[in-house]
Design a protein around this motif. Sequence first.
Motif, PDB file in Angstrom:
ATOM      1  N   VAL A  85       0.840  -1.199   0.000  1.00 31.71           N
ATOM      2  CA  VAL A  85       0.000   0.000   0.000  1.00 31.71           C
ATOM      3  C   VAL A  85       0.875   1.249   0.000  1.00 31.71           C
ATOM      4  N   PRO A  86       0.773   2.084  -1.060  1.00 28.44           N
ATOM      5  CA  PRO A  86       1.541   3.329  -1.089  1.00 28.44           C
ATOM      6  C   PRO A  86       0.912   4.385  -0.184  1.00 28.44           C
ATOM      7  N   ILE A  87       1.749   5.061   0.589  1.00 29.28           N
ATOM      8  CA  ILE A  87       1.271   6.095   1.506  1.00 29.28           C
ATOM      9  C   ILE A  87       2.092   7.355   1.284  1.00 29.28           C
ATOM     10  N   SER A  88       1.400   8.499   1.214  1.00 29.45           N
ATOM     11  CA  SER A  88       2.068   9.778   1.034  1.00 29.45           C
ATOM     12  C   SER A  88       1.443  10.813   1.964  1.00 29.45           C
ATOM     13  N   LYS A  89       2.255  11.357   2.840  1.00 29.13           N
ATOM     14  CA  LYS A  89       1.786  12.396   3.758  1.00 29.13           C
ATOM     15  C   LYS A  89       1.412  13.653   2.971  1.00 29.13           C
ATOM     16  N   GLU A  90       2.226  13.995   1.957  1.00 30.96           N
ATOM     17  CA  GLU A  90       1.963  15.196   1.157  1.00 30.96           C
ATOM     18  C   GLU A  90       0.636  15.092   0.413  1.00 30.96           C
ATOM     19  N   LEU A  91       0.342  13.899  -0.123  1.00 27.67           N
ATOM     20  CA  LEU A  91      -0.916  13.706  -0.845  1.00 27.67           C
ATOM     21  C   LEU A  91      -2.097  13.907   0.096  1.00 27.67           C
ATOM     22  N   HIS A  92      -2.022  13.328   1.278  1.00 27.16           N
ATOM     23  CA  HIS A  92      -3.108  13.487   2.253  1.00 27.16           C
ATOM     24  C   HIS A  92      -3.290  14.954   2.620  1.00 27.16           C
ATOM     25  N   GLU A  93      -2.190  15.669   2.858  1.00 27.97           N
ATOM     26  CA  GLU A  93      -2.284  17.092   3.207  1.00 27.97           C
ATOM     27  C   GLU A  93      -2.877  17.914   2.076  1.00 27.97           C
ATOM     28  N   ASP A  94      -2.531  17.576   0.830  1.00 29.03           N
ATOM     29  CA  ASP A  94      -3.102  18.305  -0.315  1.00 29.03           C
ATOM     30  C   ASP A  94      -4.594  18.029  -0.454  1.00 29.03           C
ATOM     31  N   ILE A  95      -5.017  16.801  -0.196  1.00 26.61           N
ATOM     32  CA  ILE A  95      -6.446  16.474  -0.244  1.00 26.61           C
ATOM     33  C   ILE A  95      -7.194  17.276   0.811  1.00 26.61           C
ATOM     34  N   VAL A  96      -6.646  17.320   2.026  1.00 29.40           N
ATOM     35  CA  VAL A  96      -7.272  18.094   3.101  1.00 29.40           C
ATOM     36  C   VAL A  96      -7.346  19.576   2.712  1.00 29.40           C
ATOM     37  N   ALA A  97      -6.299  20.092   2.093  1.00 35.76           N
ATOM     38  CA  ALA A  97      -6.283  21.495   1.672  1.00 35.76           C
ATOM     39  C   ALA A  97      -7.358  21.776   0.620  1.00 35.76           C
ATOM     40  N   LEU A  98      -7.508  20.868  -0.352  1.00 37.28           N
ATOM     41  CA  LEU A  98      -8.528  21.056  -1.395  1.00 37.28           C
ATOM     42  C   LEU A  98      -9.936  20.961  -0.819  1.00 37.28           C
ATOM     43  N   LEU A  99     -10.110  20.079   0.163  1.00 38.02           N
ATOM     44  CA  LEU A  99     -11.405  19.989   0.846  1.00 38.02           C
ATOM     45  C   LEU A  99     -11.673  21.270   1.633  1.00 38.02           C
ATOM     46  N   TYR A 100     -10.639  21.807   2.276  1.00 33.56           N
ATOM     47  CA  TYR A 100     -10.763  22.998   3.114  1.00 33.56           C
ATOM     48  C   TYR A 100     -11.182  24.223   2.305  1.00 33.56           C
ATOM     49  N   VAL A 101     -10.584  24.411   1.130  1.00 31.86           N
ATOM     50  CA  VAL A 101     -10.913  25.595   0.329  1.00 31.86           C
ATOM     51  C   VAL A 101     -12.158  25.386  -0.531  1.00 31.86           C
ATOM     52  N   GLY A 102     -12.708  24.181  -0.521  1.00 30.74           N
ATOM     53  CA  GLY A 102     -13.964  23.934  -1.222  1.00 30.74           C
ATOM     54  C   GLY A 102     -13.831  23.592  -2.694  1.00 30.74           C
ATOM     55  N   LEU A 103     -12.631  23.211  -3.138  1.00 33.87           N
ATOM     56  CA  LEU A 103     -12.461  22.824  -4.535  1.00 33.87           C
ATOM     57  C   LEU A 103     -12.746  21.339  -4.741  1.00 33.87           C
ATOM     58  N   ALA A 104     -12.698  20.583  -3.670  1.00 33.70           N
ATOM     59  CA  ALA A 104     -13.030  19.155  -3.703  1.00 33.70           C
ATOM     60  C   ALA A 104     -13.982  18.878  -2.545  1.00 33.70           C
ATOM     61  N   GLU A 105     -14.694  17.759  -2.661  1.00 32.97           N
ATOM     62  CA  GLU A 105     -15.625  17.375  -1.599  1.00 32.97           C
ATOM     63  C   GLU A 105     -15.662  15.866  -1.494  1.00 32.97           C
ATOM     64  N   THR A 106     -16.204  15.402  -0.395  1.00 30.85           N
ATOM     65  CA  THR A 106     -16.427  13.975  -0.200  1.00 30.85           C
ATOM     66  C   THR A 106     -17.907  13.722  -0.405  1.00 30.85           C
ATOM     67  N   ASP A 107     -18.233  12.841  -1.322  1.00 27.21           N
ATOM     68  CA  ASP A 107     -19.629  12.507  -1.584  1.00 27.21           C
ATOM     69  C   ASP A 107     -20.250  11.955  -0.302  1.00 27.21           C
TER      70      ASP A 107
END
Length: 172
Positions: A85-107
């Motif tokens: 299983v590949p894990i990336s701290k940076e990827l997780h932080e970027d996902i959280v950032a995109l969710l925070y600014v409202g450019l991405a969402e969780t269905d």
Amino acid sequence: MAKTSGRKKKEPVSGTKKELVIQTRPAITRDQVEKDERKRRLLLVLKAMEDQGGIYERSLAHLVYWLQKEKDFDLGYNFYLVGDVPISKELHEDIVALLYVGLAETDPKTKKLRLTSDGKEFLETKGYDKEFYDKLQAAIDEYKPKIAAIDAQIELTTILSRPRAARRRRLF
């Protein structure tokens, strides 16, 4: 003289106290997302997965890992493997950032990540490299069967882990 019972006051068992740990993180703005090429490319990956109804975060980690390792796309993430299983701290932080600014969402129903209408508008107004996106889309299309298998596994484990409703007994 007052009588005292021979009982001692109960002391808490060690390790039962819970501590509140506060982590401070700087707030992110859309301007910072606009200037960050890594987050913009992540938005393009989410855009390419729109026809699938979004993508789970774990599947997204696999996809980005494969794109970087096998297709030589420079998306800017560092991965380490835990088992397979590949894990990336940076990827997780970027996902959280995109969710925070409202450019991405969780269905709300499927819990998959997807672009919001603001995210789509952001990509259209700020522009993106169409040639890069076309190459990215072609590479992602090759991995969609693998991603669908990972998504199915995630869905199966979440269905099995949900508490079941009480069943009525049938009396004959």
